[in-house]
Scaffold this motif. Structure first.
Motif, PDB file in Angstrom:
ATOM      1  N   UNK A  52     124.589  14.145 -26.038  1.00 51.07           N
ATOM      2  CA  UNK A  52     123.834  14.512 -27.240  1.00 51.07           C
ATOM      3  C   UNK A  52     123.560  16.015 -27.259  1.00 51.07           C
ATOM      4  N   UNK A  53     123.201  16.560 -26.115  1.00 51.94           N
ATOM      5  CA  UNK A  53     122.917  17.999 -26.044  1.00 51.94           C
ATOM      6  C   UNK A  53     124.168  18.808 -26.375  1.00 51.94           C
ATOM      7  N   UNK A  54     125.304  18.418 -25.817  1.00 54.30           N
ATOM      8  CA  UNK A  54     126.540  19.179 -26.018  1.00 54.30           C
ATOM      9  C   UNK A  54     126.950  19.183 -27.484  1.00 54.30           C
ATOM     10  N   UNK A  55     126.938  18.014 -28.125  1.00 56.07           N
ATOM     11  CA  UNK A  55     127.346  17.937 -29.532  1.00 56.07           C
ATOM     12  C   UNK A  55     126.344  18.651 -30.437  1.00 56.07           C
ATOM     13  N   UNK A  56     125.047  18.533 -30.125  1.00 55.44           N
ATOM     14  CA  UNK A  56     124.030  19.222 -30.920  1.00 55.44           C
ATOM     15  C   UNK A  56     124.174  20.729 -30.786  1.00 55.44           C
ATOM     16  N   UNK A  57     124.366  21.210 -29.568  1.00 55.95           N
ATOM     17  CA  UNK A  57     124.520  22.649 -29.352  1.00 55.95           C
ATOM     18  C   UNK A  57     125.768  23.175 -30.055  1.00 55.95           C
ATOM     19  N   UNK A  58     126.841  22.401 -30.043  1.00 55.21           N
ATOM     20  CA  UNK A  58     128.082  22.815 -30.708  1.00 55.21           C
ATOM     21  C   UNK A  58     127.866  22.958 -32.209  1.00 55.21           C
ATOM     22  N   UNK A  59     127.238  21.949 -32.829  1.00 58.42           N
ATOM     23  CA  UNK A  59     127.007  22.001 -34.274  1.00 58.42           C
ATOM     24  C   UNK A  59     125.999  23.086 -34.636  1.00 58.42           C
ATOM     25  N   UNK A  60     124.956  23.223 -33.844  1.00 58.48           N
ATOM     26  CA  UNK A  60     123.954  24.254 -34.120  1.00 58.48           C
ATOM     27  C   UNK A  60     124.577  25.640 -34.040  1.00 58.48           C
ATOM     28  N   UNK A  61     125.457  25.858 -33.067  1.00 63.53           N
ATOM     29  CA  UNK A  61     126.107  27.148 -32.939  1.00 63.53           C
ATOM     30  C   UNK A  61     126.958  27.456 -34.173  1.00 63.53           C
ATOM     31  N   UNK A  62     127.660  26.459 -34.690  1.00 61.97           N
ATOM     32  CA  UNK A  62     128.489  26.659 -35.875  1.00 61.97           C
ATOM     33  C   UNK A  62     127.635  26.931 -37.110  1.00 61.97           C
TER      34      UNK A  62
END
Length: 297
Positions: free
Chosen positions: A110-120
């Motif tokens: 969850x952290x990895x996917x959230x961080x990826x989307x937030x960065x974009x």
């Protein structure tokens, strides 16, 4: 016989999950009941994907957990004629490793996917087509449409708080709401500041919300992709008339957007409404007032 009973009880949660899956989903359910439609901005589909996928994973975990709880309660229940305590067991290493590793994997995922989307979503545009500086104030909004080529030719809109109708119903007069105009298909940079207390700039259908803090400027970057009128509001409790701190966003064609800017210029609203209109004097890095001799009072 006992083995068949165990299989039947274990099959119940699986059957329930299949019924739910096969029941079919409406478009509203497919987008997780979020208050928008796909493609409203360049970020909306990404947010919906993260939201819906998270719920699917969590529901699957819930079904497995509920199934195991029901299975254990049924299979290991006290039966007629039994007395005393059941056999006590401990230090089951496979199970302990399982319920330690699986939650860790879920959290990291969850952290990895959230961080990826937030960065974009938070990635700045190198060259935005439109820059608007939004000031939140109790209990309305000011919009500065910044001309990057010549800041002195920027135009502004000064809003008032939402006005209630005189019929006693509590309805809002939408024609007097502060309105932010944006061109469809263009890269938009929003600068967010506060004139007094904490506010939060929220365009509901854009699924994008960010705080407005005194003494700090925050930023939003997005591309509106559908023409229409969208509702916005302050999402941070900011005082007595917080519920009336509403606004609208009109996404229009680039030509109509330019016509709107020209109309503000024709009204003499040229320049910027800056920090000189802010009412909060307790800003970071402020020092005590000094007299003519330079001595702090």
């Amino acid at each position: 016989m006992r083995s068949n009973r165990r299989i039947r009880w274990a099959a119940i949660p699986v059957a329930v999950g299949l019924v739910i899956a096969l029941a079919g989903c409406s478009q509203q359910q497919l987008q997780g009941w979020l208050p928008t439609t796909p493609g409203t901005t360049n970020h909306v589909d990404r947010v919906m994907g993260l939201w819906v996928t998270s719920w699917i994973v969590l529901l699957a975990v819930g079904l497995i957990t509920w199934g195991l709880i029901i299975w254990a309660a049924v299979v290991y229940r006290r039966r007629k004629g039994q007395t005393g305590l059941p056999v006590q067991m401990r230090y089951n290493m496979p199970i302990e490793i399982f319920y330690t590793i699986v939650p860790l994997i879920l959290v990291l995922g969850f952290f990895a996917f959230t961080a990826k989307d937030q960065s974009a979503i938070e990635k700045p545009f190198a060259q935005p087509d439109v820059t608007v500086h939004v000031y939140g104030k109790r209990w309305a909004w000011d919009f500065n449409y910044i001309d990057q080529a010549n800041v002195k030719q920027s135009v502004y809109y000064q809003g008032i708080q939402a006005q209630e109708e005189d019929n006693g119903t509590g309805a809002i007069n939408t024609s007097e709401l502060p309105t932010l105009y944006l061109p469809v298909g263009k890269k938009v940079k929003i600068e967010l500041s506060s004139r007094d207390v904490d506010h939060s700039f929220w365009i509901v259908d854009f699924l994008y919300k960010k705080d407005m803090l005194p003494g700090k400027t925050n930023y939003e970057y997005f591309i509106p992709e559908k023409v229409g009128t969208y509702q916005g509001k302050c999402a941070e409790l900011c005082g007595e008339y917080h519920s009336l701190m509403l606004f609208q966003v009109k996404v229009v064609s680039p030509a109509k957007y330019q016509d709107y800017l020209d109309s503000l210029k024709d009204q003499g609203k040229v320049g910027l409404l800056g920090n000189e209109y802010s009412t909060n004097t307790n800003q970071p890095n402020n020092v005590a007032p000094a007299d003519a001799a330079g001595t702090e009072k």
